[in-house]
Design a protein around this motif. Structure first.
Motif, PDB file in Angstrom:
ATOM      1  N   ALA A   1      21.829 -31.706  55.681  1.00 15.98           N
ATOM      2  CA  ALA A   1      21.208 -31.142  56.882  1.00 15.98           C
ATOM      3  C   ALA A   1      19.811 -30.613  56.582  1.00 15.98           C
ATOM      4  CB  ALA A   1      22.090 -30.023  57.436  1.00 15.98           C
ATOM      5  N   GLN A   2      19.669 -29.930  55.464  1.00 14.04           N
ATOM      6  CA  GLN A   2      18.370 -29.361  55.098  1.00 14.04           C
ATOM      7  C   GLN A   2      17.345 -30.456  54.821  1.00 14.04           C
ATOM      8  OE1 GLN A   2      18.541 -26.686  51.747  1.00 14.04           O
ATOM      9  NE2 GLN A   2      16.319 -26.492  51.629  1.00 14.04           N
ATOM     10  N   LEU A   3      17.750 -31.500  54.086  1.00 16.96           N
ATOM     11  CA  LEU A   3      16.812 -32.579  53.763  1.00 16.96           C
ATOM     12  C   LEU A   3      16.382 -33.336  55.011  1.00 16.96           C
ATOM     13  CD1 LEU A   3      18.340 -33.906  50.426  1.00 16.96           C
ATOM     14  CD2 LEU A   3      16.173 -32.675  50.727  1.00 16.96           C
ATOM     15  N   LEU A   4      17.315 -33.635  55.892  1.00 16.92           N
ATOM     16  CA  LEU A   4      16.946 -34.319  57.131  1.00 16.92           C
ATOM     17  C   LEU A   4      15.933 -33.493  57.918  1.00 16.92           C
ATOM     18  CD1 LEU A   4      20.376 -35.790  58.245  1.00 16.92           C
ATOM     19  CD2 LEU A   4      18.394 -37.064  57.426  1.00 16.92           C
ATOM     20  N   ASP A   5      16.125 -32.190  57.936  1.00 12.75           N
ATOM     21  CA  ASP A   5      15.186 -31.298  58.619  1.00 12.75           C
ATOM     22  C   ASP A   5      13.822 -31.322  57.926  1.00 12.75           C
ATOM     23  OD1 ASP A   5      14.586 -29.352  60.669  1.00 12.75           O
ATOM     24  OD2 ASP A   5      14.571 -27.867  59.038  1.00 12.75           O
ATOM     25  N   GLU A   6      13.814 -31.217  56.589  1.00  7.60           N
ATOM     26  CA  GLU A   6      12.558 -31.238  55.829  1.00  7.60           C
ATOM     27  C   GLU A   6      11.808 -32.547  56.015  1.00  7.60           C
ATOM     28  OE1 GLU A   6      13.257 -30.381  51.689  1.00  7.60           O
ATOM     29  OE2 GLU A   6      14.201 -28.448  52.149  1.00  7.60           O
ATOM     30  N   TRP A   7      12.540 -33.638  56.120  1.00  4.70           N
ATOM     31  CA  TRP A   7      11.912 -34.958  56.251  1.00  4.70           C
ATOM     32  C   TRP A   7      11.511 -35.265  57.691  1.00  4.70           C
ATOM     33  CZ3 TRP A   7      16.480 -37.278  53.109  1.00  4.70           C
ATOM     34  CH2 TRP A   7      16.281 -37.034  51.750  1.00  4.70           C
ATOM     35  N   GLY A   8      11.780 -34.365  58.602  1.00  9.21           N
ATOM     36  CA  GLY A   8      11.397 -34.580  59.992  1.00  9.21           C
ATOM     37  C   GLY A   8      12.185 -35.679  60.670  1.00  9.21           C
ATOM     38  N   TRP A   9      13.479 -35.801  60.328  1.00  8.53           N
ATOM     39  CA  TRP A   9      14.321 -36.818  60.959  1.00  8.53           C
ATOM     40  C   TRP A   9      14.316 -36.601  62.455  1.00  8.53           C
ATOM     41  CZ3 TRP A   9      19.026 -36.600  63.741  1.00  8.53           C
ATOM     42  CH2 TRP A   9      19.665 -37.813  63.929  1.00  8.53           C
TER      43      TRP A   9
ATOM     44  N   ALA B   1      14.462 -40.585  52.082  1.00  2.69           N
ATOM     45  CA  ALA B   1      15.745 -40.786  52.765  1.00  2.69           C
ATOM     46  C   ALA B   1      16.421 -42.073  52.291  1.00  2.69           C
ATOM     47  CB  ALA B   1      15.523 -40.831  54.275  1.00  2.69           C
ATOM     48  N   LEU B   2      15.649 -43.122  52.081  1.00  2.00           N
ATOM     49  CA  LEU B   2      16.212 -44.383  51.592  1.00  2.00           C
ATOM     50  C   LEU B   2      17.018 -44.137  50.321  1.00  2.00           C
ATOM     51  CD1 LEU B   2      14.497 -47.817  51.248  1.00  2.00           C
ATOM     52  CD2 LEU B   2      15.572 -46.787  49.285  1.00  2.00           C
ATOM     53  N   TYR B   3      16.455 -43.423  49.379  1.00  2.00           N
ATOM     54  CA  TYR B   3      17.143 -43.184  48.114  1.00  2.00           C
ATOM     55  C   TYR B   3      18.290 -42.180  48.269  1.00  2.00           C
ATOM     56  CZ  TYR B   3      13.769 -46.179  45.998  1.00  2.00           C
ATOM     57  OH  TYR B   3      13.021 -47.290  45.692  1.00  2.00           O
ATOM     58  N   PHE B   4      18.126 -41.174  49.114  1.00  2.00           N
ATOM     59  CA  PHE B   4      19.209 -40.215  49.321  1.00  2.00           C
ATOM     60  C   PHE B   4      20.407 -40.892  49.973  1.00  2.00           C
ATOM     61  CE2 PHE B   4      21.465 -36.878  51.640  1.00  2.00           C
ATOM     62  CZ  PHE B   4      21.684 -35.964  50.617  1.00  2.00           C
ATOM     63  N   PHE B   5      20.172 -41.657  51.047  1.00  2.00           N
ATOM     64  CA  PHE B   5      21.255 -42.350  51.747  1.00  2.00           C
ATOM     65  C   PHE B   5      21.953 -43.338  50.808  1.00  2.00           C
ATOM     66  CE2 PHE B   5      20.691 -41.970  56.561  1.00  2.00           C
ATOM     67  CZ  PHE B   5      19.907 -40.842  56.515  1.00  2.00           C
ATOM     68  N   SER B   6      21.176 -44.158  50.113  1.00  2.00           N
ATOM     69  CA  SER B   6      21.793 -45.186  49.261  1.00  2.00           C
ATOM     70  C   SER B   6      22.474 -44.564  48.043  1.00  2.00           C
ATOM     71  CB  SER B   6      20.775 -46.248  48.854  1.00  2.00           C
ATOM     72  OG  SER B   6      19.665 -45.690  48.180  1.00  2.00           O
ATOM     73  N   ASP B   7      21.915 -43.509  47.478  1.00  2.00           N
ATOM     74  CA  ASP B   7      22.597 -42.818  46.369  1.00  2.00           C
ATOM     75  C   ASP B   7      23.937 -42.263  46.825  1.00  2.00           C
ATOM     76  OD1 ASP B   7      20.624 -43.315  44.480  1.00  2.00           O
ATOM     77  OD2 ASP B   7      19.721 -41.313  44.626  1.00  2.00           O
ATOM     78  N   TYR B   8      23.990 -41.762  48.051  1.00  2.00           N
ATOM     79  CA  TYR B   8      25.239 -41.232  48.573  1.00  2.00           C
ATOM     80  C   TYR B   8      26.312 -42.327  48.624  1.00  2.00           C
ATOM     81  CZ  TYR B   8      28.805 -39.197  51.483  1.00  2.00           C
ATOM     82  OH  TYR B   8      30.023 -38.763  51.945  1.00  2.00           O
TER      83      TYR B   8
ATOM     84  N   VAL C   1      24.735 -37.898  61.707  1.00  2.00           N
ATOM     85  CA  VAL C   1      24.172 -38.442  60.471  1.00  2.00           C
ATOM     86  C   VAL C   1      24.535 -37.535  59.301  1.00  2.00           C
ATOM     87  CG1 VAL C   1      22.028 -39.017  59.257  1.00  2.00           C
ATOM     88  CG2 VAL C   1      22.335 -39.700  61.628  1.00  2.00           C
ATOM     89  N   VAL C   2      24.497 -36.232  59.519  1.00  2.00           N
ATOM     90  CA  VAL C   2      24.869 -35.300  58.459  1.00  2.00           C
ATOM     91  C   VAL C   2      26.316 -35.549  58.038  1.00  2.00           C
ATOM     92  CG1 VAL C   2      25.238 -32.858  57.896  1.00  2.00           C
ATOM     93  CG2 VAL C   2      23.168 -33.553  59.109  1.00  2.00           C
ATOM     94  N   ALA C   3      27.198 -35.769  58.995  1.00  2.00           N
ATOM     95  CA  ALA C   3      28.611 -36.036  58.678  1.00  2.00           C
ATOM     96  C   ALA C   3      28.755 -37.301  57.846  1.00  2.00           C
ATOM     97  CB  ALA C   3      29.430 -36.144  59.954  1.00  2.00           C
ATOM     98  N   ALA C   4      27.972 -38.324  58.141  1.00  2.00           N
ATOM     99  CA  ALA C   4      28.031 -39.579  57.377  1.00  2.00           C
ATOM    100  C   ALA C   4      27.501 -39.410  55.957  1.00  2.00           C
ATOM    101  CB  ALA C   4      27.247 -40.671  58.103  1.00  2.00           C
TER     102      ALA C   4
END
Length: 133
Positions: free
Chosen positions: A12-20, A59-66, A1-4
């Motif tokens: 990587a840090q945000l996914l960890d903070e968000w408890g992915w 995450a919704l906004y981070f993923f879609s903004d990316y 997911v980090v690669a995508a």
């Protein structure tokens, strides 16, 4: 997911903070020649679990903004689905529509592509609504 998400330390840090916690992914596909009347020949669904609803919304906004920033997709209006939803449209000759939907601690990504001249939006919305429940 980090690669995508650009393979960045920030992702990587945000996914960890968000408890992915993980995700599941499925692709439903036929050939463009065998597409139904709507023209949609590919629909893919990914579901991500986060620690809580606020994290899934972030995450919704981070993923879609990316996707907007990296792939040049544009935001489109879509029907209200889940707790939050964001629709994107992109592609060139092959139209692509992606919905990011958050419901509770889950973030869904539902994408679809259609034959040239078609609009997969209705099919993507229908799959998103059925998936989110």
């Amino acid at each position: 997911v980090v690669a995508a998400l650009g393979d960045t330390e920030e992702a990587a840090q945000l996914l960890d903070e968000w408890g992915w916690e993980g995700n599941a992914y499925r692709i439903f596909q036929t050939t463009p020649e065998e597409a139904p009347e709507s023209g949609t020949f590919n629909v893919n669904v990914s579901v991500h679990r986060f620690a809580d609803a606020a994290s899934a919304e972030n995450a919704l906004y981070f993923f879609s903004d990316y996707v907007i920033d990296s792939d040049g997709y544009a935001e489109i209006e879509v029907p209200a689905t889940g707790d939050n939803v964001r629709g994107l449209q992109g592609g060139g000759e092959v139209p692509i529509v992606v919905l990011y939907v958050q419901r509770g601690p889950l973030m869904y990504r539902v994408g679809g592509s259609g034959v040239q001249g078609s609009d997969p939006t209705a099919d993507v919305v229908a799959v998103a609504e059925a998936s989110v429940g």
